[in-house]
Structures are given as C-alpha cells and as structure tokens.
Design a protein around this motif. Structure first.
Motif, PDB file in Angstrom:
ATOM      1  N   ALA A  88     -42.378  -0.810  -8.871  1.00 14.32           N
ATOM      2  CA  ALA A  88     -43.035   0.264  -9.618  1.00 14.32           C
ATOM      3  C   ALA A  88     -43.957  -0.304 -10.693  1.00 14.32           C
ATOM      4  CB  ALA A  88     -41.981   1.176 -10.247  1.00 14.32           C
ATOM      5  N   LEU A  89     -43.504  -1.343 -11.381  1.00 10.95           N
ATOM      6  CA  LEU A  89     -44.332  -1.963 -12.416  1.00 10.95           C
ATOM      7  C   LEU A  89     -45.641  -2.508 -11.838  1.00 10.95           C
ATOM      8  CD1 LEU A  89     -41.616  -3.893 -14.464  1.00 10.95           C
ATOM      9  CD2 LEU A  89     -42.973  -1.948 -15.254  1.00 10.95           C
ATOM     10  N   SER A 122     -40.482   1.898 -16.935  1.00  7.80           N
ATOM     11  CA  SER A 122     -39.915   1.501 -15.646  1.00  7.80           C
ATOM     12  C   SER A 122     -39.255   0.126 -15.728  1.00  7.80           C
ATOM     13  CB  SER A 122     -41.003   1.479 -14.571  1.00  7.80           C
ATOM     14  OG  SER A 122     -40.467   1.067 -13.331  1.00  7.80           O
ATOM     15  N   GLU A 123     -38.178  -0.039 -14.959  1.00  8.61           N
ATOM     16  CA  GLU A 123     -37.470  -1.315 -14.906  1.00  8.61           C
ATOM     17  C   GLU A 123     -37.523  -1.930 -13.505  1.00  8.61           C
ATOM     18  OE1 GLU A 123     -36.341  -2.799 -17.491  1.00  8.61           O
ATOM     19  OE2 GLU A 123     -36.582  -1.143 -18.927  1.00  8.61           O
ATOM     20  N   HIS A 124     -38.174  -1.246 -12.571  1.00 11.84           N
ATOM     21  CA  HIS A 124     -38.234  -1.720 -11.190  1.00 11.84           C
ATOM     22  C   HIS A 124     -39.522  -2.506 -10.964  1.00 11.84           C
ATOM     23  CE1 HIS A 124     -34.731   0.680 -10.152  1.00 11.84           C
ATOM     24  NE2 HIS A 124     -35.280   1.703 -10.779  1.00 11.84           N
ATOM     25  N   GLY A 128     -45.480   4.401 -17.250  1.00 15.46           N
ATOM     26  CA  GLY A 128     -44.649   3.741 -16.262  1.00 15.46           C
ATOM     27  C   GLY A 128     -44.388   2.291 -16.606  1.00 15.46           C
TER      28      GLY A 128
END
Length: 283
Positions: free
Chosen positions: A98-99, A93-95, A89
């Motif tokens: 979420a990171l 992931s780019e959000h 993740g």
C-alpha cells in the motif's frame, strides 16, 4: 478597476497557493528515497520513480482533455484531493504494498498540479510587461518554501520518524486545496483549444528556439531529479551525516534560488532578456 483589483487578489492568492504546494512537495522530496529505502532495495526504488514519472507524463498528455472538459480548477481539485488521499495513506498505512502504491500516486500528480497553477497564472497576468515580475515573485515564494523545507528534517532528528514530515506535507496540501477552491470557485475558464501531441513535437523540432529551451529544461530537471533522489541517500547512508546536518547543507545549497530569482525576473522585464539570464545561470 474592480476587475483589475480582483485579478491582483487572485495573483496574490496564487503566490500563497504556490508557496503551500511547494512546502508540501519540498518537505518530503528529500526524504522519499530514505523512507522507501526502509522497505525496498535501490533497484525497486528506481522502478517506483520510473513508474511514477511515466504516469506523470500520461497525466500531462491528457491535461488538454481535462482542461477542455472540466476546466483547470476542477482538474486541480481532483488531482489535489487524490494526492492528499495518497499522503494520508503514507502517514497511516503499515503495509508495504500500500505504501508503494500511495507513493506512486503522490509523485505522479505533481506535474499536472504545477501545470494547473501555471495556467491560472497565465490567465490572471493581463499585461506582457508584468509577466517577468509576476512569475519572478511566483517562483521566489516557491523557492522560499524549498529553502525552508530542510527545517522539516528537524522532525526526523527529534522524533526519528518520517511520518511527522509527511504530516506537515499533508497539512500544506490540504491548505493549498482549500484556498484554491474558496478563491477560484467562481473563476471564468478560458476556452481551450485541442492539443495534439505528435504535431506539437514536430512543430517543436521545426522551431529551433523552442527545441533548445525544451531540451535545456529537460536536462536541468534531469539533474534536479537525480539530486533529490540520490543525494540524501548518499549523505545519510554513505557519508554518515545526521539529518540535522543534511538540512543545513540543503539550506545553504538552495539559498541562491531565493536571492536571485526575483531580481532576475524584474531585470528580464526592464533591461535584459530571458536568454541572457539562462546563459548566466548555467555558467
């Protein structure tokens, strides 16, 4: 003799898995704070580490329950797979939200995985006279990984991307998980006694030797945690060092751990005790 050979093979496998897990952990430990610093301020960064550490404590408190119900191998497999998903993740992931969640999961699973490996090492060490040597080698191979891990900062210098370092970390964790499953899948789990936290703390304070060593470990790890989080930020953001130079600084800083760990373990078995080396190390 066959059982002894199997035990030796498993101990050697633990050296390999210990090295791989240390590569996974060490390669990203020094960049986590800088990576997250791209998305959050220092106050939020502090909170993330606090939350991750709190969850790590909870997993350790629940570890005896996991070991009794599932065994150390299944516990290791579950948390290692959970951790691997979090690392993936962090890579893809780019959000921001979420990171941050993946980061918390990643750091909160470190301690229980180390505990699983420690339980396995204790189970496979048959003779008390070999404990120091086995653990000395176990710690040395991990310290070699920590010594080599700053070389991963070359990825940052060449590609200007933290994602490459997380990819290296994820590959190491995948190999760690795969080898652990293949080698220890038929392992015979030791019976686990029920552990109660509050009585354990009371017992610790009644036994001065145990209390002293636990507090010593606490303050030592407290120092290490601050160094890992804030030293890279200080060197890169405030002092202006490039990641190449920071990697070289860390290699020099970590070299004594590799040089002295194994000789200390052997000497503690044959000539001196652990207390003498503990005092010398602090001095």
């Amino acid at each position: 003799m066959d059982a002894e050979k199997i035990s030796v093979r498993k101990i050697r496998t633990l050296y390999i898995t210990g090295f791989l897990f240390a590569i996974h952990l060490a390669s990203i430990s020094y960049i986590n704070s800088s990576f997250l610093g791209q998305y959050v301020n220092n106050t939020t960064l502090d909170i993330l580490y606090i939350v991750g550490s709190f969850l790590s404590i909870i997993t350790l408190v629940l570890a005896p329950l996991f070991f009794r119900k599932y065994g150390s191998l299944l516990t290791l497999v579950f948390f290692a797979a959970f951790k691997l998903a979090a690392v993936l993740g962090l890579i893809f992931s780019e959000h921001t939200a979420a990171l941050l969640l993946f980061f918390i999961i990643n750091i909160s699973t470190d301690s229980i995985l180390y505990l699983c490996m420690d339980v396995d090492m204790e189970r496979e060490t048959k003779l008390e006279s070999t404990t120091g040597n086995n653990r000395g080698i176990f710690l040395t191979v991990q310290n070699v990984a920590w010594l080599l891990s700053p070389l991963s900062l070359v990825f940052l210098a060449a590609q200007s991307s933290f994602k490459n370092v997380y990819a290296l970390s994820g590959i190491s964790l995948f190999l760690f998980l795969t080898i652990s499953v293949l080698v220890f899948k038929n392992i015979k789990e030791n019976s686990q006694t029920e552990a109660k936290i509050l009585p354990a703390f009371k017992s610790m304070f009644r036994r001065s030797d145990e209390a002293k060593i636990i507090w010593t470990q606490f303050f030592l790890n407290f120092f290490y945690s601050w160094m890992i989080i804030y030293l890279p930020l200080l060197l890169h953001n405030d002092a202006g060092f490039s990641w190449n130079k920071i990697g070289l600084i860390f290699i020099i800083m970590l070299a004594p751990f590799v040089i002295f760990e194994l000789p200390a373990g052997r000497l503690s078995d044959k000539k001196y005790g652990e207390k003498e080396f503990l005092v010398i190390g602090f001095i």
